[in-house]
Design a protein around this motif. Sequence first.
Motif, PDB file in Angstrom:
ATOM      1  N   ARG A 137      71.607  32.924  23.507  1.00  0.00           N
ATOM      2  CA  ARG A 137      70.683  33.126  24.882  1.00  0.00           C
ATOM      3  C   ARG A 137      70.904  31.480  25.468  1.00  0.00           C
ATOM      4  O   ARG A 137      70.570  31.363  26.625  1.00  0.00           O
ATOM      5  CB  ARG A 137      69.339  33.499  24.659  1.00  0.00           C
ATOM      6  CG  ARG A 137      69.330  34.924  24.366  1.00  0.00           C
ATOM      7  CD  ARG A 137      67.700  35.510  24.133  1.00  0.00           C
ATOM      8  NE  ARG A 137      67.102  35.039  25.584  1.00  0.00           N
ATOM      9  CZ  ARG A 137      65.597  34.927  25.417  1.00  0.00           C
ATOM     10  NH1 ARG A 137      65.295  35.456  24.424  1.00  0.00           N
ATOM     11  NH2 ARG A 137      64.893  34.645  26.350  1.00  0.00           N
ATOM     12  N   VAL A 138      70.326  30.658  24.602  1.00  0.00           N
ATOM     13  CA  VAL A 138      70.438  29.220  25.222  1.00  0.00           C
ATOM     14  C   VAL A 138      71.872  28.664  25.636  1.00  0.00           C
ATOM     15  O   VAL A 138      71.819  28.135  26.288  1.00  0.00           O
ATOM     16  CB  VAL A 138      69.733  28.459  24.068  1.00  0.00           C
ATOM     17  CG1 VAL A 138      69.838  26.772  24.199  1.00  0.00           C
ATOM     18  CG2 VAL A 138      68.392  28.791  23.528  1.00  0.00           C
ATOM     19  N   LEU A 139      72.692  28.956  24.631  1.00  0.00           N
ATOM     20  CA  LEU A 139      74.146  28.592  25.152  1.00  0.00           C
ATOM     21  C   LEU A 139      74.603  29.275  26.543  1.00  0.00           C
ATOM     22  O   LEU A 139      75.307  28.666  27.319  1.00  0.00           O
ATOM     23  CB  LEU A 139      75.070  28.943  24.060  1.00  0.00           C
ATOM     24  CG  LEU A 139      76.321  28.563  23.896  1.00  0.00           C
ATOM     25  CD1 LEU A 139      76.480  27.156  24.160  1.00  0.00           C
ATOM     26  CD2 LEU A 139      77.260  29.251  23.070  1.00  0.00           C
ATOM     27  N   LYS A 140      74.180  30.457  26.434  1.00  0.00           N
ATOM     28  CA  LYS A 140      74.549  31.291  27.858  1.00  0.00           C
ATOM     29  C   LYS A 140      73.901  30.648  29.007  1.00  0.00           C
ATOM     30  O   LYS A 140      74.511  30.392  30.076  1.00  0.00           O
ATOM     31  CB  LYS A 140      74.343  32.753  27.509  1.00  0.00           C
ATOM     32  CG  LYS A 140      75.245  33.497  26.706  1.00  0.00           C
ATOM     33  CD  LYS A 140      74.655  34.785  26.553  1.00  0.00           C
ATOM     34  CE  LYS A 140      75.614  35.711  25.585  1.00  0.00           C
ATOM     35  NZ  LYS A 140      75.102  37.056  25.470  1.00  0.00           N
ATOM     36  N   ALA A 141      72.528  30.325  28.841  1.00  0.00           N
ATOM     37  CA  ALA A 141      71.635  29.737  29.924  1.00  0.00           C
ATOM     38  C   ALA A 141      72.465  28.395  30.205  1.00  0.00           C
ATOM     39  O   ALA A 141      72.579  28.089  31.599  1.00  0.00           O
ATOM     40  CB  ALA A 141      70.355  29.757  29.647  1.00  0.00           C
TER      41      ALA A 141
END
Length: 154
Positions: A137-141
């Motif tokens: 999730r952090v990488l996608k954001a």
Amino acid sequence: VIKMLAELLVSRIAYPVLLDLCYLSSGAAVALLDTSASFLVGHIYGSDCAGPMMLYCAAYGAGSMLSPWLIVALGESSWDAMALSDCALAATLLLLRAFGAPERPTPEPQVKAQHVAQKAAVEPAAQPRGSKRVPPRVLKAAMAFMLISECFEA
């Protein structure tokens, strides 16, 4: 390819709407390339990506410093030079993909085991490299943020 075509058309177009479309497509292509390059460096090196990212940013910064000088020196043909450099890079990548990159010699298993043992003796408390991964999730954001900021920057 889209970026290269847009660069070839910029100096040959007289209509403002088409010129804006060329700039928009070239900027979007640069944003996608930069975001994907940052993602690949983070994905390949994991938590040890600081050094490779610093080199990538240094090369990007050097190109940003040199580009005004090249534009002044080359004038209208600077767009053609940029498209030619994109074509050369694409051809190089296609050739490497088709025929494979040269393989690096791998050390003998005994030499590799000795090197690992020596490194462990020097750094006994160190964690294995690349053991920490960024949560999806952090990488996608982060990638979405980079893409949007690169679109406005380019």
